[in-house]
Design a protein around this motif. Structure first.
Motif, mmCIF file in Angstrom:
data_model
loop_
_atom_site.group_PDB
_atom_site.id
_atom_site.type_symbol
_atom_site.label_atom_id
_atom_site.label_comp_id
_atom_site.label_asym_id
_atom_site.label_seq_id
_atom_site.Cartn_x
_atom_site.Cartn_y
_atom_site.Cartn_z
ATOM 1 N N GLU A 41 -2.840 -8.866 -12.486
ATOM 2 C CA GLU A 41 -2.791 -7.397 -12.422
ATOM 3 C C GLU A 41 -2.964 -6.907 -10.992
ATOM 4 N N GLU A 42 -3.862 -7.528 -10.258
ATOM 5 C CA GLU A 42 -4.089 -7.116 -8.870
ATOM 6 C C GLU A 42 -2.909 -7.486 -7.977
ATOM 7 N N VAL A 43 -2.240 -8.584 -8.274
ATOM 8 C CA VAL A 43 -1.040 -8.951 -7.511
ATOM 9 C C VAL A 43 0.063 -7.916 -7.746
ATOM 10 N N ALA A 68 -5.087 -4.532 4.511
ATOM 11 C CA ALA A 68 -6.265 -5.407 4.515
ATOM 12 C C ALA A 68 -7.158 -5.164 3.302
ATOM 13 N N THR A 69 -7.321 -3.911 2.905
ATOM 14 C CA THR A 69 -8.174 -3.642 1.744
ATOM 15 C C THR A 69 -7.548 -4.169 0.454
ATOM 16 N N VAL A 70 -6.222 -4.122 0.367
ATOM 17 C CA VAL A 70 -5.540 -4.678 -0.810
ATOM 18 C C VAL A 70 -5.707 -6.196 -0.843
ATOM 19 N N VAL A 71 -5.491 -6.839 0.294
ATOM 20 C CA VAL A 71 -5.627 -8.294 0.365
ATOM 21 C C VAL A 71 -7.076 -8.707 0.114
ATOM 22 N N LEU A 72 -8.022 -7.898 0.568
ATOM 23 C CA LEU A 72 -9.436 -8.192 0.328
ATOM 24 C C LEU A 72 -9.741 -8.253 -1.171
ATOM 25 N N VAL A 73 -9.162 -7.349 -1.942
ATOM 26 C CA VAL A 73 -9.364 -7.380 -3.398
ATOM 27 C C VAL A 73 -8.867 -8.710 -3.961
ATOM 28 N N LEU A 114 -13.490 -0.636 -5.180
ATOM 29 C CA LEU A 114 -13.953 0.697 -4.769
ATOM 30 C C LEU A 114 -13.656 0.953 -3.292
ATOM 31 N N LEU A 115 -13.865 -0.058 -2.445
ATOM 32 C CA LEU A 115 -13.536 0.077 -1.024
ATOM 33 C C LEU A 115 -12.046 0.349 -0.846
#
Length: 129
Positions: A41-43, A68-73, A114-115
């Motif tokens: 789902e996150e991908v 970066a925030t997307v990849v961090l998740v 959340l970030l």
């Protein structure tokens, strides 16, 4: 197995062979992650959000921060899955430390989401207001 035999054959590899085998191990890690519904789902979200970052971001710094925030998740989700796999390997019985480890991993995923959400909302707010 003698005392001189390494437990990890990767430790004996050098140069390009080591890099090649490390890449194969990483691909196996992505395959294991793909078996997790949350990671899939996150991908899917990342496939939408990463190209959108080039439209939402106004500078290369904003674009990089959004991506970066997307990849961090994704990274935190993979680490959470690794923790859960290690705990599940120990045994299926309930234990308070196992529960705490899984809960902490889940909390880390929540914080990363959340970030990511906060950064994206702020960027969208700035873009459209």
């Amino acid at each position: 197995m003698s005392d001189s035999d390494p437990v990890n054959p990767q430790a004996l590899r050098r140069g390009l062979s080591r890099i090649w085998h490390a890449a194969l191990i990483s691909v196996n890690g992505f395959r294991a992650g793909w078996r997790e519904a949350a990671f899939r789902e996150e991908v899917v979200c990342a496939i939408v959000m990463i190209p959108a970052a080039f439209w939402v971001g106004r500078s290369w710094v904003e674009i990089a921060l959004l991506i970066a925030t997307v990849v961090l998740v994704l990274i935190v989700e993979l680490l959470n899955s690794a923790i859960e796999s290690a705990i599940d390997r120990i045994g299926p019985e309930w234990h308070s430390l196992s529960k705490a480890a899984k809960d902490l991993g889940s909390a880390a995923v929540l914080l990363s989401i959340l970030l990511c959400s906060g950064v994206w909302v702020a960027a969208l707010w700035q873009r459209f207001i």
